[in-house]
Write an enzyme that holds these catalytic residues in place. Sequence first.
Site, PDB file in Angstrom:
ATOM      1  CB  SER A 298      53.421  10.538  25.205  1.00 52.81           C
ATOM      2  OG  SER A 298      52.495   9.591  25.425  1.00 52.81           O
TER       3      SER A 298
ATOM      4  CG  HIS B 261      57.121   2.775  35.639  1.00 49.57           C
ATOM      5  ND1 HIS B 261      55.871   3.014  35.309  1.00 49.57           N
ATOM      6  CD2 HIS B 261      57.901   3.544  34.489  1.00 49.57           C
ATOM      7  CE1 HIS B 261      55.601   3.410  34.066  1.00 49.57           C
ATOM      8  NE2 HIS B 261      56.772   3.588  33.436  1.00 49.57           N
TER       9      HIS B 261
ATOM     10  N   GLY C 110      52.056   6.557  28.300  1.00 48.30           N
ATOM     11  CA  GLY C 110      51.208   5.582  27.224  1.00 48.30           C
ATOM     12  C   GLY C 110      50.029   6.369  26.798  1.00 48.30           C
TER      13      GLY C 110
ATOM     14  CE  LYS D 183      55.713   1.472  29.715  1.00 53.11           C
ATOM     15  NZ  LYS D 183      54.440   2.419  30.058  1.00 53.11           N
TER      16      LYS D 183
ATOM     17  CD  GLU E 290      58.750   7.873  33.296  1.00 49.74           C
ATOM     18  OE1 GLU E 290      58.987   7.439  32.015  1.00 49.74           O
ATOM     19  OE2 GLU E 290      58.149   6.590  33.976  1.00 49.74           O
TER      20      GLU E 290
ATOM     21  CD  GLU F 186      53.085   1.198  33.363  1.00 52.15           C
ATOM     22  OE1 GLU F 186      54.067   0.474  33.082  1.00 52.15           O
ATOM     23  OE2 GLU F 186      52.941   2.337  32.254  1.00 52.15           O
TER      24      GLU F 186
ATOM     25  CG  ASN G 153      59.943   0.752  31.336  1.00 55.55           C
ATOM     26  OD1 ASN G 153      59.944  -0.469  31.301  1.00 55.55           O
ATOM     27  ND2 ASN G 153      58.757   1.438  31.965  1.00 55.55           N
TER      28      ASN G 153
HETATM   29  C1  PEP Z   1      57.366   4.872  30.803  1.00 52.65           C
HETATM   30  O1  PEP Z   1      56.423   3.953  31.133  1.00 52.65           O
HETATM   31  O2  PEP Z   1      58.121   4.866  31.406  1.00 52.65           O
HETATM   32  C2  PEP Z   1      56.958   5.554  29.301  1.00 52.65           C
HETATM   33  C3  PEP Z   1      57.414   6.869  29.339  1.00 52.65           C
HETATM   34  O3  PEP Z   1      56.122   5.118  28.707  1.00 52.65           O
HETATM   35  P1  PEP Z   1      55.559   5.851  27.115  1.00 52.65           P
HETATM   36  O4  PEP Z   1      56.816   6.344  26.628  1.00 52.65           O
HETATM   37  O5  PEP Z   1      54.767   4.984  26.414  1.00 52.65           O
HETATM   38  O6  PEP Z   1      54.739   7.107  27.469  1.00 52.65           O
END
Ligand code: PEP
Length: 255
Positions: free
Chosen positions: A215, A97, A175, A11, A169, A99, A9
């Site tokens: 992460s 997601h 993040g 973003k 997630e 966000e 992803n």
């Molecule tokens: C995400 O935004 O789906 C995600 C998993 O981000 P990150 O790997 O940066 O934590």
Amino acid sequence: MRRKVVAGNWKMNMKHAEGLSLAQAVDNFLLGNDLPGVDVILCPPYIHLAHIAGSLRAPNISTGAQNCSDHDAGAYTGEISAGMIKSTGAEYVIIGHSERRSYFNENDELLNTKIKIALKNELRVIFCCGEVLSEREKGKHFEIVKSQIEKALSGISREDLADIIIAYEPVWAIGTGVTASSGQAQEMHSYIRSIIYKLFGKEEAEKALILYGGSCKPSNSAELFSMEDVDGGLIGGASLNEDDFCKIIDSFPGK
Ligand code: PEP
């Protein structure tokens, strides 16, 4: 044996040329390395989708969008429909997601509508669920994830479920550099599989693909991916770096 999936992803990152170059690097990696059970999905910003989708050559790579409109077409300035995404050659769309839930106020009912419109347009869905830190601290994480999945999958047929990948997630891990332990991931993934079992039956539960996101990076992907119910990852930050992303793709046990 379930297939393994690693989705990136991106973003709101990557200008056009940078994005194309990253996609080419991942495609070249897949062409040069035999990973028959692994599917890779690149989810760049909408504006790069058609160009990237048209440039990929490896048989196990495809593209997806990060969102879609809940409408088919019409006067919705700035929106992108599922049909438009499909027309770029993309095969997937991320829906739900965290966000999108937090910055754009997307609720479970809206996400259910988006899932249905994506499926109607023959896109596969990567549906994201996960609790925030305060919910985990209060021991409510199972209840939250169950409710998100039940609402998102309301009215979805057994046949349609085959086109839905679930991404767990935990919001506190996205993040932040803090990753769920492999034990925490396995515990939730196995719980998610039990929800699918209750909603759709044993066969569907065994077939369902459940990705971990939050992460995930080369230093922890192998351990996370070694868990029985973790079928791969949805990768944010580390998907922007070709070396890191390719190392993650290459980290399934026994490949
Ligand atoms: C995400 O935004 O789906 C995600 C998993 O981000 P990150 O790997 O940066 O934590």
